[in-house]
Design a protein around this motif. Structure first.
Motif, PDB file in Angstrom:
ATOM      1  N   TRP A  97       0.831  -1.202   0.000  1.00  0.00           N
ATOM      2  CA  TRP A  97       0.000   0.000   0.000  1.00  0.00           C
ATOM      3  C   TRP A  97       0.873   1.264   0.000  1.00  0.00           C
ATOM      4  CZ3 TRP A  97      -5.213   0.142  -0.501  1.00  0.00           C
ATOM      5  CH2 TRP A  97      -5.921  -1.041  -0.273  1.00  0.00           C
ATOM      6  N   SER A  98       0.345   2.332  -0.577  1.00  0.00           N
ATOM      7  CA  SER A  98       0.945   3.668  -0.462  1.00  0.00           C
ATOM      8  C   SER A  98      -0.206   4.655  -0.295  1.00  0.00           C
ATOM      9  CB  SER A  98       1.786   4.006  -1.695  1.00  0.00           C
ATOM     10  OG  SER A  98       0.980   4.045  -2.862  1.00  0.00           O
ATOM     11  N   TYR A  99       0.135   5.916  -0.084  1.00  0.00           N
ATOM     12  CA  TYR A  99      -0.924   6.907   0.106  1.00  0.00           C
ATOM     13  C   TYR A  99      -0.526   8.238  -0.506  1.00  0.00           C
ATOM     14  CZ  TYR A  99       2.001   8.742   3.896  1.00  0.00           C
ATOM     15  OH  TYR A  99       3.049   9.268   4.616  1.00  0.00           O
ATOM     16  N   LEU A 100      -1.530   9.068  -0.742  1.00  0.00           N
ATOM     17  CA  LEU A 100      -1.330  10.432  -1.221  1.00  0.00           C
ATOM     18  C   LEU A 100      -2.127  11.351  -0.318  1.00  0.00           C
ATOM     19  CD1 LEU A 100       0.001  12.075  -3.561  1.00  0.00           C
ATOM     20  CD2 LEU A 100      -2.210  11.951  -4.725  1.00  0.00           C
ATOM     21  N   LEU A 101      -1.469  12.376   0.206  1.00  0.00           N
ATOM     22  CA  LEU A 101      -2.124  13.340   1.083  1.00  0.00           C
ATOM     23  C   LEU A 101      -2.507  14.587   0.311  1.00  0.00           C
ATOM     24  CD1 LEU A 101       0.227  13.178   4.218  1.00  0.00           C
ATOM     25  CD2 LEU A 101      -2.056  12.200   4.017  1.00  0.00           C
ATOM     26  N   GLU A 102      -3.714  15.070   0.561  1.00  0.00           N
ATOM     27  CA  GLU A 102      -4.158  16.362   0.033  1.00  0.00           C
ATOM     28  C   GLU A 102      -4.806  17.095   1.198  1.00  0.00           C
ATOM     29  OE1 GLU A 102      -3.459  17.615  -2.769  1.00  0.00           O
ATOM     30  OE2 GLU A 102      -2.890  15.904  -4.026  1.00  0.00           O
ATOM     31  N   GLY A 103      -4.047  17.978   1.835  1.00  0.00           N
ATOM     32  CA  GLY A 103      -4.542  18.619   3.040  1.00  0.00           C
ATOM     33  C   GLY A 103      -4.684  17.594   4.147  1.00  0.00           C
ATOM     34  N   THR A 104      -5.889  17.504   4.706  1.00  0.00           N
ATOM     35  CA  THR A 104      -6.135  16.527   5.772  1.00  0.00           C
ATOM     36  C   THR A 104      -6.688  15.213   5.219  1.00  0.00           C
ATOM     37  OG1 THR A 104      -8.363  17.442   6.124  1.00  0.00           O
ATOM     38  CG2 THR A 104      -6.555  18.341   7.480  1.00  0.00           C
ATOM     39  N   ASP A 105      -6.908  15.143   3.919  1.00  0.00           N
ATOM     40  CA  ASP A 105      -7.456  13.928   3.311  1.00  0.00           C
ATOM     41  C   ASP A 105      -6.335  13.025   2.817  1.00  0.00           C
ATOM     42  OD1 ASP A 105     -10.087  14.753   3.675  1.00  0.00           O
ATOM     43  OD2 ASP A 105     -10.137  15.828   1.765  1.00  0.00           O
ATOM     44  N   SER A 106      -6.523  11.725   2.963  1.00  0.00           N
ATOM     45  CA  SER A 106      -5.547  10.772   2.452  1.00  0.00           C
ATOM     46  C   SER A 106      -6.255   9.742   1.583  1.00  0.00           C
ATOM     47  CB  SER A 106      -4.803  10.071   3.602  1.00  0.00           C
ATOM     48  OG  SER A 106      -5.718   9.370   4.422  1.00  0.00           O
ATOM     49  N   THR A 107      -5.636   9.397   0.464  1.00  0.00           N
ATOM     50  CA  THR A 107      -6.153   8.367  -0.430  1.00  0.00           C
ATOM     51  C   THR A 107      -5.132   7.251  -0.496  1.00  0.00           C
ATOM     52  OG1 THR A 107      -7.241  10.079  -1.756  1.00  0.00           O
ATOM     53  CG2 THR A 107      -7.044   7.892  -2.731  1.00  0.00           C
ATOM     54  N   HIS A 108      -5.600   6.022  -0.298  1.00  0.00           N
ATOM     55  CA  HIS A 108      -4.703   4.866  -0.261  1.00  0.00           C
ATOM     56  C   HIS A 108      -4.803   4.090  -1.568  1.00  0.00           C
ATOM     57  CE1 HIS A 108      -3.683   5.199   4.050  1.00  0.00           C
ATOM     58  NE2 HIS A 108      -4.881   5.757   4.123  1.00  0.00           N
ATOM     59  N   TYR A 109      -3.643   3.599  -2.026  1.00  0.00           N
ATOM     60  CA  TYR A 109      -3.562   2.832  -3.260  1.00  0.00           C
ATOM     61  C   TYR A 109      -2.813   1.535  -2.989  1.00  0.00           C
ATOM     62  CZ  TYR A 109      -4.603   7.394  -5.325  1.00  0.00           C
ATOM     63  OH  TYR A 109      -5.166   8.597  -5.635  1.00  0.00           O
ATOM     64  N   LEU A 110      -3.232   0.474  -3.666  1.00  0.00           N
ATOM     65  CA  LEU A 110      -2.539  -0.799  -3.561  1.00  0.00           C
ATOM     66  C   LEU A 110      -1.758  -1.041  -4.844  1.00  0.00           C
ATOM     67  CD1 LEU A 110      -2.078  -3.382  -1.851  1.00  0.00           C
ATOM     68  CD2 LEU A 110      -3.908  -4.443  -3.193  1.00  0.00           C
ATOM     69  N   SER A 111      -0.460  -1.283  -4.696  1.00  0.00           N
ATOM     70  CA  SER A 111       0.385  -1.634  -5.833  1.00  0.00           C
ATOM     71  C   SER A 111       0.685  -3.120  -5.800  1.00  0.00           C
ATOM     72  CB  SER A 111       1.698  -0.852  -5.788  1.00  0.00           C
ATOM     73  OG  SER A 111       1.469   0.535  -5.944  1.00  0.00           O
ATOM     74  N   VAL A 112       0.718  -3.722  -6.981  1.00  0.00           N
ATOM     75  CA  VAL A 112       1.109  -5.124  -7.138  1.00  0.00           C
ATOM     76  C   VAL A 112       2.348  -5.136  -8.012  1.00  0.00           C
ATOM     77  CG1 VAL A 112       0.435  -7.416  -7.928  1.00  0.00           C
ATOM     78  CG2 VAL A 112      -1.297  -5.864  -6.979  1.00  0.00           C
ATOM     79  N   PHE A 113       3.449  -5.666  -7.504  1.00  0.00           N
ATOM     80  CA  PHE A 113       4.708  -5.715  -8.249  1.00  0.00           C
ATOM     81  C   PHE A 113       4.969  -7.153  -8.668  1.00  0.00           C
ATOM     82  CE2 PHE A 113       5.195  -2.320  -4.999  1.00  0.00           C
ATOM     83  CZ  PHE A 113       5.101  -1.244  -5.870  1.00  0.00           C
ATOM     84  N   THR A 114       5.255  -7.342  -9.943  1.00  0.00           N
ATOM     85  CA  THR A 114       5.406  -8.685 -10.483  1.00  0.00           C
ATOM     86  C   THR A 114       6.843  -8.929 -10.938  1.00  0.00           C
ATOM     87  OG1 THR A 114       5.091  -8.407 -12.872  1.00  0.00           O
ATOM     88  CG2 THR A 114       3.134  -8.207 -11.481  1.00  0.00           C
ATOM     89  N   GLY A 115       7.168 -10.186 -11.170  1.00  0.00           N
ATOM     90  CA  GLY A 115       8.520 -10.526 -11.608  1.00  0.00           C
ATOM     91  C   GLY A 115       8.613 -10.813 -13.088  1.00  0.00           C
ATOM     92  N   LEU A 116       7.586 -10.458 -13.845  1.00  0.00           N
ATOM     93  CA  LEU A 116       7.573 -10.765 -15.272  1.00  0.00           C
ATOM     94  C   LEU A 116       7.319  -9.500 -16.072  1.00  0.00           C
ATOM     95  CD1 LEU A 116       7.763 -13.164 -17.267  1.00  0.00           C
ATOM     96  CD2 LEU A 116       5.267 -13.338 -17.126  1.00  0.00           C
ATOM     97  N   ASP A 117       8.252  -9.156 -16.955  1.00  0.00           N
ATOM     98  CA  ASP A 117       8.100  -8.017 -17.874  1.00  0.00           C
ATOM     99  C   ASP A 117       7.923  -6.686 -17.157  1.00  0.00           C
ATOM    100  OD1 ASP A 117       8.253  -9.822 -19.943  1.00  0.00           O
ATOM    101  OD2 ASP A 117       6.082 -10.006 -20.167  1.00  0.00           O
ATOM    102  N   ALA A 118       8.466  -6.567 -15.956  1.00  0.00           N
ATOM    103  CA  ALA A 118       8.384  -5.318 -15.195  1.00  0.00           C
ATOM    104  C   ALA A 118       6.950  -4.825 -15.085  1.00  0.00           C
ATOM    105  CB  ALA A 118       9.276  -4.247 -15.831  1.00  0.00           C
ATOM    106  N   ALA A 119       6.027  -5.745 -14.839  1.00  0.00           N
ATOM    107  CA  ALA A 119       4.618  -5.384 -14.740  1.00  0.00           C
ATOM    108  C   ALA A 119       4.271  -4.928 -13.324  1.00  0.00           C
ATOM    109  CB  ALA A 119       3.741  -6.571 -15.137  1.00  0.00           C
ATOM    110  N   TYR A 120       3.296  -4.044 -13.239  1.00  0.00           N
ATOM    111  CA  TYR A 120       2.792  -3.604 -11.945  1.00  0.00           C
ATOM    112  C   TYR A 120       1.307  -3.292 -12.073  1.00  0.00           C
ATOM    113  CZ  TYR A 120       2.969   1.139 -13.880  1.00  0.00           C
ATOM    114  OH  TYR A 120       2.773   2.238 -14.665  1.00  0.00           O
TER     115      TYR A 120
END
Length: 421
Positions: free
Chosen positions: A69-92
């Motif tokens: 997971w990672s997040y982005l802050l905008e003022g007091t609001d936060s939005t969370h994102y899930l990243s998936v990192f793979t071992g094939l063809d530099a896919a995410y």
């Protein structure tokens, strides 16, 4: 010193290197950027992070993936994102949780950096209990396993192909910096934001980075800005009529007439660091000295944003890089060097002589195990740059000597770091 005699596979060079690509990979999914996490509470997000084995979808994305997971802050609001990192063809994958349903649903897109392959994804987090899938409520009894199941597609077409991920172990949590080149990644790799832009700084964590390297130059009127190349060129900017070096123009002229490939303005160093401190969770910034001139203005900005980060309760280190003897001379000319963290790319003797806390040799010199261990024994951190080839990224991580890797392909570094056992 003898160079590392690596023969980089030709196909990888063709796929990952060279000039600006003549194809496009437009995002098939628009993120809502709605603040909050819906049913993806901190406990749920923590449970989801880890290494998963891939069953359905393994031919496209490999046998294992890392979820972070990672997040982005905008003022007091936060939005969370899930990243998936793979071992094939530099896919995410970049995914966001939906708060509009009763299930733990995630939507987003996947992308391969070695080509223009991209598509939509729709996934649901479930629990396997006694061999049967059921809704995951946030509690996982002993013996149950997390399973993420859903569909992926190609381009903007609705997802139709099955994808199944099953949790097998936690992420590797050893301290390690994953540093993204050019503030998050290269324009030529068709990312959804231009290199050295504020937008790519805000995206960097979702691409796996824990830190970024920024290319700093001065405008004609002495404003520190981010830009990599020696000239204004169509690799990095839209057609504007301006040519020659960036240093030939004032900041006002650049702001009025120049736009990066994806439409962003060339940012000032202060604008970029403002985004790092107040919008991201990045922990490291490497200011790469592309300019020729005094270091005093850069030092003043570095100290200003180190103080801002401290006041914001952020664990952030901002260092000035010394890649050349000219940069070294500029550093030595500073009247006051207190509170000025530096990183030296020159040899170990010079690194010691200037008291640099970080030594950063280029990767083509090889593992340099003896030198690395000697520098670390003296309390220094050691990074390696700019390493893009997956085979050697995996090798350098498995050797467990370096403290971080600078790369154009932070999703690849993230995969090998988090899956390392």
């Amino acid at each position: 010193m003898k160079r590392y005699a690596y023969l980089v596979p030709v196909l990888f060079v063709i796929a990952f290197g060279g000039c600006r690509k003549e194809y496009e990979a437009p995002l098939p999914y628009t993120f809502t950027n709605s603040p909050g996490s819906g049913r993806f509470s901190p406990a749920v997000r923590q449970a989801i992070e880890g290494i998963y084995v891939v069953s359905d979808g393994s031919t496209q994305f490999g046998n294992e993936v890392a979820l972070k997971w990672s997040y982005l802050l905008e003022g007091t609001d936060s939005t969370h994102y899930l990243s998936v990192f793979t071992g094939l063809d530099a896919a995410y994958f970049n995914l966001e949780g939906s708060s509009q349903t009763d299930s733990l649903v995630m939507n987003g897109y996947w992308r391969k950096l070695v080509n223009a392959d991209i598509g939509l994804a729709h996934l649901v987090v479930q629990a396997k209990h006694n061999g049967r899938l059921q809704a995951f409520t946030g509690n996982l009894p002993v013996g149950d396993t997390l399973v993420i199941k859903g569909l992926y597609g190609s381009g903007k077409a609705a997802p139709t192909r099955p994808l199944t991920l099953q949790y097998i172990r936690p992420l590797n949590r050893k301290p390690f910096n994953i540093m993204a080149h050019r503030s998050g990644g290269r324009t030529s790799d068709l990312l959804p934001a231009s290199e050295n832009s504020v937008a790519i700084v805000k995206l960097a964590s979702r691409l796996g980075a824990t830190g970024v390297e920024m290319d700093v130059r001065y405008t004609k009127d002495g404003v520190p800005v981010l830009y990599h190349d020696n000239t204004l060129n169509l690799r990095l900017i839209q057609k504007s009529g301006l040519t020659g070096s960036l240093e030939s123009y004032t900041y006002k002229q650049l702001s009025a007439f120049v736009r990066l490939i994806n439409g962003e303005k060339i940012p000032t160093l202060e604008e970029a660091l403002e985004a790092v401190v107040y919008n991201t969770g990045l922990k490291f910034v490497w200011l790469d000295t592309k300019y020729i001139g005094p270091m005093d203005p850069i030092q003043a900005i570095q100290q200003k944003y180190l103080q801002k980060a401290k006041q914001a309760g952020r664990d952030l280190n901002i260092v000035i890089g010394l890649p050349t003897t000219d940069a070294l001379d500029s550093y030595k000319a500073l009247k006051n060097k207190e509170n000025t963290p530096i990183l030296c790319e020159l040899d170990t003797a010079i690194t010691r002589s200037v008291g640099a806390g970080i030594w950063a040799p280029r990767w083509t010199l090889g593992p340099q195990t003896d030198e690395v261990l000697a520098m670390k024994a003296q309390g220094r951190t050691v990074y390696v740059w700019t390493l893009d080839e997956p085979t050697f990224i995996e090798e350098f991580i498995n050797q467990n000597q370096f403290d971080g890797i600078l790369s154009n392909y932070s999703p690849v570094v993230a995969f090998y770091h988090y899956t390392e056992q």
